[in-house]
Design a protein around this motif. Structure first.
Motif, short mmCIF file in Angstrom:
data_model
loop_
_atom_site.label_atom_id
_atom_site.label_comp_id
_atom_site.label_asym_id
_atom_site.label_seq_id
_atom_site.Cartn_x
_atom_site.Cartn_y
_atom_site.Cartn_z
N ILE A 1 0.80 -1.22 0.00
CA ILE A 1 0.00 0.00 0.00
C ILE A 1 0.84 1.28 0.00
O ILE A 1 0.45 2.30 -0.56
CB ILE A 1 -0.97 -0.03 1.21
N THR A 2 2.04 1.21 0.59
CA THR A 2 2.85 2.42 0.62
C THR A 2 3.55 2.67 -0.72
O THR A 2 3.93 3.79 -1.02
CB THR A 2 3.92 2.34 1.74
N ARG A 3 3.69 1.64 -1.54
CA ARG A 3 4.40 1.78 -2.82
C ARG A 3 3.47 1.82 -4.03
O ARG A 3 3.77 2.41 -5.04
CB ARG A 3 5.38 0.60 -3.00
N ASN A 4 2.32 1.11 -3.91
CA ASN A 4 1.49 0.91 -5.08
C ASN A 4 0.24 1.80 -5.08
O ASN A 4 -0.63 1.67 -4.23
CB ASN A 4 1.09 -0.57 -5.14
N GLU A 5 0.19 2.68 -6.06
CA GLU A 5 -0.89 3.65 -6.12
C GLU A 5 -2.25 2.98 -6.37
O GLU A 5 -3.26 3.43 -5.84
CB GLU A 5 -0.59 4.64 -7.24
N ASP A 6 -2.25 1.92 -7.17
CA ASP A 6 -3.51 1.21 -7.45
C ASP A 6 -4.08 0.60 -6.17
O ASP A 6 -5.27 0.70 -5.89
CB ASP A 6 -3.29 0.10 -8.47
N ASP A 7 -3.20 -0.02 -5.37
CA ASP A 7 -3.66 -0.60 -4.11
C ASP A 7 -4.23 0.47 -3.18
O ASP A 7 -5.23 0.26 -2.50
CB ASP A 7 -2.52 -1.36 -3.41
N ARG A 8 -3.56 1.63 -3.19
CA ARG A 8 -4.08 2.73 -2.35
C ARG A 8 -5.47 3.15 -2.79
O ARG A 8 -6.36 3.35 -1.96
CB ARG A 8 -3.13 3.93 -2.41
N ALA A 9 -5.65 3.23 -4.10
CA ALA A 9 -6.97 3.63 -4.62
C ALA A 9 -8.02 2.58 -4.28
O ALA A 9 -9.13 2.91 -3.84
CB ALA A 9 -6.88 3.83 -6.14
N ASP B 1 -0.82 4.27 9.12
CA ASP B 1 -1.08 5.70 8.88
C ASP B 1 -1.98 5.91 7.68
O ASP B 1 -2.90 6.71 7.73
CB ASP B 1 0.25 6.46 8.69
N PHE B 2 -1.70 5.18 6.61
CA PHE B 2 -2.55 5.32 5.43
C PHE B 2 -3.99 4.95 5.77
O PHE B 2 -4.94 5.66 5.41
CB PHE B 2 -2.04 4.43 4.27
N LEU B 3 -4.15 3.84 6.48
CA LEU B 3 -5.50 3.37 6.82
C LEU B 3 -6.20 4.36 7.74
O LEU B 3 -7.40 4.64 7.58
CB LEU B 3 -5.40 1.98 7.47
N MET B 4 -5.45 4.91 8.68
CA MET B 4 -6.03 5.88 9.59
C MET B 4 -6.49 7.12 8.83
O MET B 4 -7.61 7.59 9.01
CB MET B 4 -4.97 6.28 10.64
N ASN B 5 -5.64 7.62 7.93
CA ASN B 5 -5.98 8.81 7.16
C ASN B 5 -7.15 8.59 6.23
O ASN B 5 -7.80 9.55 5.81
CB ASN B 5 -4.77 9.30 6.34
N ASN B 6 -7.43 7.33 5.92
CA ASN B 6 -8.55 7.05 5.03
C ASN B 6 -9.78 6.52 5.79
O ASN B 6 -10.71 6.02 5.17
CB ASN B 6 -8.12 6.09 3.93
N GLY B 7 -9.74 6.63 7.09
CA GLY B 7 -10.95 6.37 7.87
C GLY B 7 -11.26 4.91 8.14
O GLY B 7 -12.39 4.57 8.51
N CYS B 8 -10.27 4.02 7.95
CA CYS B 8 -10.50 2.61 8.26
C CYS B 8 -10.79 2.46 9.76
O CYS B 8 -10.21 3.15 10.58
CB CYS B 8 -9.26 1.81 7.87
#
Ligand code: C2E
Ligand code: CA
Ligand code: CA
Ligand code: CA
Length: 278
Positions: A208-216, A244-251
Protein backbone atom coordinates in the motif's frame (compact mmCIF):
# COMPACT_ATOMS: atom_id res chain seq x y z
CA UNK A 1 16.01 -38.13 -25.82
CA UNK A 2 14.04 -41.21 -24.97
CA UNK A 3 16.00 -41.77 -21.81
CA UNK A 4 15.65 -38.14 -20.78
CA UNK A 5 11.95 -38.41 -21.34
CA UNK A 6 11.77 -41.53 -19.23
CA UNK A 7 13.85 -40.00 -16.48
CA UNK A 8 11.71 -36.92 -16.65
CA UNK A 9 8.64 -39.05 -16.24
CA UNK A 10 10.10 -41.07 -13.40
CA UNK A 11 11.14 -37.91 -11.67
CA UNK A 12 7.68 -36.50 -12.04
CA UNK A 13 6.10 -39.77 -10.99
CA UNK A 14 8.09 -40.13 -7.78
CA UNK A 15 7.42 -36.49 -6.88
CA UNK A 16 3.76 -37.16 -7.50
CA UNK A 17 3.77 -40.34 -5.36
CA UNK A 18 5.47 -38.48 -2.58
CA UNK A 19 2.86 -35.78 -2.71
CA UNK A 20 0.03 -38.31 -2.65
CA UNK A 21 1.66 -40.26 0.16
CA UNK A 22 2.14 -37.10 2.16
CA UNK A 23 -1.52 -36.30 1.72
CA UNK A 24 -2.73 -39.77 2.69
CA UNK A 25 -0.47 -39.71 5.71
CA UNK A 26 -1.74 -36.31 6.78
CA UNK A 27 -5.30 -37.44 6.25
CA UNK A 28 -4.86 -40.43 8.56
CA UNK A 29 -3.12 -38.31 11.17
CA UNK A 30 -5.79 -35.62 10.92
CA UNK A 31 -8.50 -38.17 11.63
CA UNK A 32 -6.89 -38.83 15.00
CA UNK A 33 -5.91 -35.24 15.70
CA UNK A 34 -9.19 -34.22 17.32
CA UNK A 35 -9.35 -37.13 19.76
CA UNK A 36 -5.64 -36.81 20.55
CA UNK A 37 -6.05 -33.13 21.41
CA UNK A 38 -3.56 -32.03 18.79
CA UNK A 39 -5.74 -29.17 17.57
CA UNK A 40 -5.75 -25.83 19.27
CA UNK A 41 -7.05 -22.37 18.62
CA UNK A 42 -4.92 -19.25 18.57
CA UNK A 43 -6.41 -15.78 18.85
CA UNK A 44 -5.30 -12.71 16.92
CA UNK A 45 -6.36 -9.36 18.38
CA UNK A 46 -8.27 -6.86 16.27
CA UNK A 47 -7.61 -3.24 17.18
CA UNK A 48 -9.66 -0.08 16.87
CA UNK A 49 -7.54 2.52 15.04
CA UNK A 50 -9.25 5.35 16.96
CA UNK A 51 -8.57 4.26 20.51
CA UNK A 52 -6.11 1.36 20.10
CA UNK A 53 -8.35 -0.92 22.14
CA UNK A 54 -8.76 -4.62 21.34
CA UNK A 55 -12.24 -4.80 19.82
CA UNK A 56 -12.24 -8.51 18.99
CA UNK A 57 -10.14 -11.58 18.27
CA UNK A 58 -10.04 -13.93 15.31
CA UNK A 59 -9.88 -17.64 16.10
CA UNK A 60 -7.21 -19.33 13.98
CA UNK A 61 -6.85 -23.10 14.00
CA UNK A 62 -3.50 -24.75 14.73
CA UNK A 63 -2.48 -28.39 14.45
CA UNK A 64 0.51 -29.56 16.48
CA UNK A 65 1.49 -32.88 14.92
CA UNK A 66 3.46 -35.14 17.32
CA UNK A 67 6.37 -35.59 14.85
CA UNK A 68 5.98 -32.93 12.19
CA UNK A 69 5.29 -30.11 14.62
CA UNK A 70 3.11 -27.20 13.63
CA UNK A 71 1.15 -27.76 10.43
CA UNK A 72 -0.37 -24.54 9.07
CA UNK A 73 -4.12 -24.40 8.40
CA UNK A 74 -3.48 -23.65 4.73
CA UNK A 75 -2.04 -27.19 4.45
CA UNK A 76 -4.58 -29.26 6.33
CA UNK A 77 -7.88 -27.41 5.95
CA UNK A 78 -8.06 -28.23 2.22
CA UNK A 79 -7.54 -31.93 3.16
CA UNK A 80 -10.23 -31.67 5.80
CA UNK A 81 -12.54 -30.14 3.19
CA UNK A 82 -11.86 -32.84 0.58
CA UNK A 83 -12.37 -35.69 3.00
CA UNK A 84 -15.41 -34.28 4.76
CA UNK A 85 -13.59 -34.03 8.10
CA UNK A 86 -14.11 -30.27 8.06
CA UNK A 87 -17.58 -30.74 9.57
CA UNK A 88 -16.21 -32.25 12.75
CA UNK A 89 -13.15 -29.99 12.87
CA UNK A 90 -15.16 -26.85 12.16
CA UNK A 91 -17.62 -27.69 14.91
CA UNK A 92 -14.71 -28.29 17.27
CA UNK A 93 -13.21 -24.85 16.49
CA UNK A 94 -16.55 -23.15 17.06
CA UNK A 95 -17.12 -24.93 20.36
CA UNK A 96 -13.58 -24.29 21.59
CA UNK A 97 -13.62 -20.59 20.61
CA UNK A 98 -17.03 -20.03 22.22
CA UNK A 99 -16.00 -21.91 25.37
CA UNK A 100 -12.80 -19.88 25.66
CA UNK A 101 -14.50 -16.52 25.17
CA UNK A 102 -17.20 -17.37 27.68
CA UNK A 103 -14.49 -18.31 30.19
CA UNK A 104 -12.58 -15.05 29.60
CA UNK A 105 -15.80 -13.11 30.04
CA UNK A 106 -16.76 -14.76 33.29
CA UNK A 107 -13.24 -14.82 34.80
CA UNK A 108 -11.91 -11.47 33.63
CA UNK A 109 -14.93 -9.54 32.40
CA UNK A 110 -13.29 -9.38 28.99
CA UNK A 111 -16.25 -8.74 26.72
CA UNK A 112 -14.95 -8.87 23.17
CA UNK A 113 -16.39 -10.89 20.30
CA UNK A 114 -14.59 -13.78 18.63
CA UNK A 115 -14.63 -14.24 14.85
CA UNK A 116 -14.61 -17.79 13.58
CA UNK A 117 -13.81 -18.78 9.99
CA UNK A 118 -16.25 -21.04 8.19
CA UNK A 119 -15.19 -23.24 5.31
CA UNK A 120 -17.29 -23.48 2.17
CA UNK A 121 -18.49 -26.99 2.99
CA UNK A 122 -19.33 -26.05 6.54
CA UNK A 123 -21.36 -23.10 5.34
CA UNK A 124 -23.46 -25.36 3.15
CA UNK A 125 -23.82 -28.25 5.58
CA UNK A 126 -27.30 -29.30 6.69
CA UNK A 127 -28.39 -27.58 9.84
CA UNK A 128 -25.42 -25.20 10.20
CA UNK A 129 -27.61 -22.69 12.00
CA UNK A 130 -28.97 -25.33 14.38
CA UNK A 131 -25.50 -26.60 15.23
CA UNK A 132 -24.19 -23.08 15.92
CA UNK A 133 -27.21 -22.41 18.08
CA UNK A 134 -26.52 -25.64 19.99
CA UNK A 135 -22.87 -24.66 20.55
CA UNK A 136 -23.87 -21.23 21.88
CA UNK A 137 -26.33 -22.82 24.29
CA UNK A 138 -23.84 -25.47 25.39
CA UNK A 139 -21.04 -22.97 26.05
CA UNK A 140 -23.23 -20.15 27.37
CA UNK A 141 -21.70 -17.54 25.03
CA UNK A 142 -24.17 -14.86 24.01
CA UNK A 143 -24.66 -14.70 20.22
CA UNK A 144 -23.57 -11.06 20.03
CA UNK A 145 -20.06 -12.21 21.00
CA UNK A 146 -19.81 -14.51 18.00
CA UNK A 147 -18.90 -13.30 14.55
CA UNK A 148 -18.79 -15.59 11.54
CA UNK A 149 -16.29 -14.98 8.74
CA UNK A 150 -17.46 -15.98 5.29
CA UNK A 151 -15.89 -15.47 1.87
CA UNK A 152 -17.26 -14.29 -1.43
CA UNK A 153 -16.81 -17.70 -3.04
CA UNK A 154 -19.28 -19.25 -0.59
CA UNK A 155 -22.03 -16.96 -1.84
CA UNK A 156 -22.42 -18.58 -5.27
CA UNK A 157 -25.91 -19.80 -4.53
CA UNK A 158 -27.21 -16.36 -3.66
CA UNK A 159 -30.72 -17.31 -2.55
CA UNK A 160 -29.65 -20.12 -0.27
CA UNK A 161 -26.72 -18.13 1.09
CA UNK A 162 -28.80 -15.12 1.96
CA UNK A 163 -31.28 -17.40 3.73
CA UNK A 164 -28.51 -18.91 5.89
CA UNK A 165 -27.04 -15.48 6.64
CA UNK A 166 -30.44 -14.13 7.58
CA UNK A 167 -31.01 -17.01 10.02
CA UNK A 168 -27.59 -16.46 11.61
CA UNK A 169 -28.26 -12.73 11.89
CA UNK A 170 -31.65 -13.41 13.49
CA UNK A 171 -29.84 -15.43 16.17
CA UNK A 172 -27.83 -12.27 16.92
CA UNK A 173 -24.57 -13.41 15.31
CA UNK A 174 -22.57 -10.92 13.25
CA UNK A 175 -21.29 -11.65 9.77
CA UNK A 176 -18.08 -10.39 8.27
CA UNK A 177 -16.87 -10.80 4.71
CA UNK A 178 -13.33 -12.15 4.81
CA UNK A 179 -10.63 -11.66 2.16
CA UNK A 180 -12.75 -8.96 0.58
CA UNK A 181 -11.78 -8.11 -2.98
CA UNK A 182 -10.18 -11.44 -3.86
CA UNK A 183 -13.32 -13.34 -4.92
CA UNK A 184 -15.31 -13.25 -8.11
CA UNK A 185 -18.81 -12.47 -6.97
CA UNK A 186 -20.59 -9.27 -7.86
CA UNK A 187 -20.90 -6.39 -5.47
CA UNK A 188 -24.67 -6.68 -5.46
CA UNK A 189 -24.51 -9.26 -2.67
CA UNK A 190 -23.32 -6.56 -0.30
CA UNK A 191 -26.76 -5.05 -0.67
CA UNK A 192 -28.59 -8.37 -0.61
CA UNK A 193 -26.88 -10.03 2.33
CA UNK A 194 -26.82 -8.99 5.97
CA UNK A 195 -23.08 -8.29 6.30
CA UNK A 196 -21.85 -5.97 9.05
CA UNK A 197 -18.15 -5.88 8.32
CA UNK A 198 -15.70 -6.06 5.42
CA UNK A 199 -12.21 -7.43 5.95
CA UNK A 200 -9.85 -6.00 3.33
CA UNK A 201 -7.55 -8.78 2.17
CA UNK A 202 -3.87 -8.61 3.05
CA UNK A 203 -2.89 -8.65 -0.64
CA UNK A 204 -4.16 -5.06 -0.98
CA UNK A 205 -2.43 -3.88 2.18
CA UNK A 206 0.97 -5.44 1.51
CA UNK A 207 2.25 -2.85 -1.00
CA UNK A 208 0.00 0.00 0.00
CA UNK A 209 2.85 2.42 0.62
CA UNK A 210 4.40 1.78 -2.82
CA UNK A 211 1.49 0.91 -5.08
CA UNK A 212 -0.89 3.65 -6.12
CA UNK A 213 -3.51 1.21 -7.45
CA UNK A 214 -3.66 -0.60 -4.11
CA UNK A 215 -4.08 2.73 -2.35
CA UNK A 216 -6.97 3.63 -4.62
CA UNK A 217 -8.61 0.24 -4.14
CA UNK A 218 -8.31 0.34 -0.36
CA UNK A 219 -9.56 3.93 -0.09
CA UNK A 220 -12.52 2.98 -2.31
CA UNK A 221 -13.38 -0.14 -0.30
CA UNK A 222 -13.36 1.89 2.93
CA UNK A 223 -15.61 4.59 1.46
CA UNK A 224 -17.97 2.02 -0.03
CA UNK A 225 -18.22 0.05 3.21
CA UNK A 226 -19.08 3.20 5.13
CA UNK A 227 -21.63 4.30 2.55
CA UNK A 228 -23.27 0.91 2.96
CA UNK A 229 -23.09 1.32 6.77
CA UNK A 230 -20.58 -1.46 7.25
CA UNK A 231 -17.46 -1.46 9.38
CA UNK A 232 -14.15 -2.13 7.73
CA UNK A 233 -11.06 -3.86 9.06
CA UNK A 234 -7.72 -4.19 7.27
CA UNK A 235 -5.90 -7.54 7.45
CA UNK A 236 -2.16 -8.10 7.47
CA UNK A 237 -1.11 -4.67 8.72
CA UNK A 238 2.60 -4.95 9.47
CA UNK A 239 3.97 -1.40 9.49
CA UNK A 240 3.34 2.05 10.89
CA UNK A 241 3.18 3.42 7.33
CA UNK A 242 0.35 1.04 6.44
CA UNK A 243 -1.48 1.98 9.63
CA UNK A 244 -1.08 5.70 8.88
CA UNK A 245 -2.55 5.32 5.43
CA UNK A 246 -5.50 3.37 6.82
CA UNK A 247 -6.03 5.88 9.59
CA UNK A 248 -5.98 8.81 7.16
CA UNK A 249 -8.55 7.05 5.03
CA UNK A 250 -10.95 6.37 7.87
CA UNK A 251 -10.50 2.61 8.26
CA UNK A 252 -12.14 1.46 11.51
CA UNK A 253 -9.99 -1.42 12.69
CA UNK A 254 -6.79 -3.32 11.94
CA UNK A 255 -5.51 -6.84 12.40
CA UNK A 256 -1.90 -7.74 11.76
CA UNK A 257 1.60 -8.37 13.01
CA UNK A 258 2.14 -4.64 13.57
CA UNK A 259 -0.04 -4.96 16.64
CA UNK A 260 0.12 -8.70 17.36
CA UNK A 261 0.56 -12.12 15.84
CA UNK A 262 -2.06 -14.78 16.64
CA UNK A 263 -1.53 -15.78 20.30
CA UNK A 264 -2.10 -18.96 22.28
CA UNK A 265 -4.76 -18.78 24.99
CA UNK A 266 -2.14 -18.51 27.71
CA UNK A 267 -0.36 -15.70 25.84
CA UNK A 268 -3.65 -13.82 25.54
CA UNK A 269 -4.08 -14.22 29.27
CA UNK A 270 -0.61 -13.02 30.19
CA UNK A 271 -0.71 -10.15 27.71
CA UNK A 272 -4.22 -8.83 28.27
CA UNK A 273 -5.93 -10.49 31.20
CA UNK A 274 -3.71 -11.19 34.19
CA UNK A 275 -3.72 -7.67 35.66
CA UNK A 276 -7.47 -7.82 36.09
CA UNK A 277 -7.14 -11.18 37.81
CA UNK A 278 -6.00 -9.95 41.25
P1 C2E B 1 -7.50 -15.83 7.05
O1 C2E B 1 -8.86 -16.12 7.56
O2 C2E B 1 -7.38 -14.79 6.01
O3 C2E B 1 -6.63 -15.51 8.35
C1 C2E B 1 -5.63 -14.54 8.39
C2 C2E B 1 -4.26 -15.16 8.18
O4 C2E B 1 -3.30 -14.13 8.06
C3 C2E B 1 -3.80 -16.01 9.36
O5 C2E B 1 -2.99 -17.07 8.85
C4 C2E B 1 -2.93 -15.03 10.15
O6 C2E B 1 -1.97 -15.65 10.97
C5 C2E B 1 -2.29 -14.28 9.02
N1 C2E B 1 -1.85 -12.94 9.39
C6 C2E B 1 -2.42 -12.09 10.27
N2 C2E B 1 -1.77 -10.92 10.33
C7 C2E B 1 -0.75 -11.02 9.46
C8 C2E B 1 0.31 -10.12 9.07
O7 C2E B 1 0.44 -8.99 9.53
N3 C2E B 1 1.18 -10.57 8.13
C9 C2E B 1 1.09 -11.83 7.60
N4 C2E B 1 2.00 -12.18 6.69
N5 C2E B 1 0.10 -12.68 7.94
C10 C2E B 1 -0.80 -12.29 8.86
P2 C2E B 1 -3.19 -18.58 9.33
O8 C2E B 1 -3.51 -18.62 10.79
O9 C2E B 1 -2.03 -19.36 8.81
O10 C2E B 1 -4.49 -19.03 8.57
C11 C2E B 1 -4.51 -19.16 7.17
C12 C2E B 1 -5.91 -19.40 6.66
O11 C2E B 1 -6.42 -20.67 7.10
C13 C2E B 1 -6.93 -18.38 7.19
O12 C2E B 1 -6.82 -17.18 6.45
C14 C2E B 1 -8.22 -19.13 6.95
O13 C2E B 1 -8.60 -19.04 5.60
C15 C2E B 1 -7.80 -20.56 7.25
N6 C2E B 1 -8.22 -20.91 8.63
C16 C2E B 1 -7.59 -20.70 9.81
N7 C2E B 1 -8.31 -21.18 10.84
C17 C2E B 1 -9.44 -21.71 10.31
C18 C2E B 1 -10.61 -22.36 10.83
O14 C2E B 1 -10.78 -22.55 12.06
N8 C2E B 1 -11.56 -22.77 9.95
C19 C2E B 1 -11.43 -22.56 8.60
N9 C2E B 1 -12.42 -23.01 7.79
N10 C2E B 1 -10.37 -21.94 8.06
C20 C2E B 1 -9.39 -21.52 8.90
CA1 CA C 1 -10.46 -15.01 8.43
CA1 CA D 1 -8.70 -13.04 5.67
CA1 CA E 1 -6.69 -14.91 3.50
Amino acid sequence: VKRNGKNGFQFYSSQFDEHVMEKIELEGALRKAVERNELLVHYQPQISIQNEQVIGVEALLRWIHPEKGLIPPGTFIPIAEETGMIGEIGAWVLREACRQMQQWQSRYGWNVPVSVNLSTQQFHQENLVGSIKGILEETGLKPEYLEIEITESMMMDAIRSSQILRELTELGIRISMDDFGTGYSSLSYLKMFPIQKLKIDRSFIKDITRNEDDRAIVATIIAMAHNLKMDVIAEGVETKEQLDFLMNNGCDDIQGYYFSKPLSSSDVESKYLTIMDE
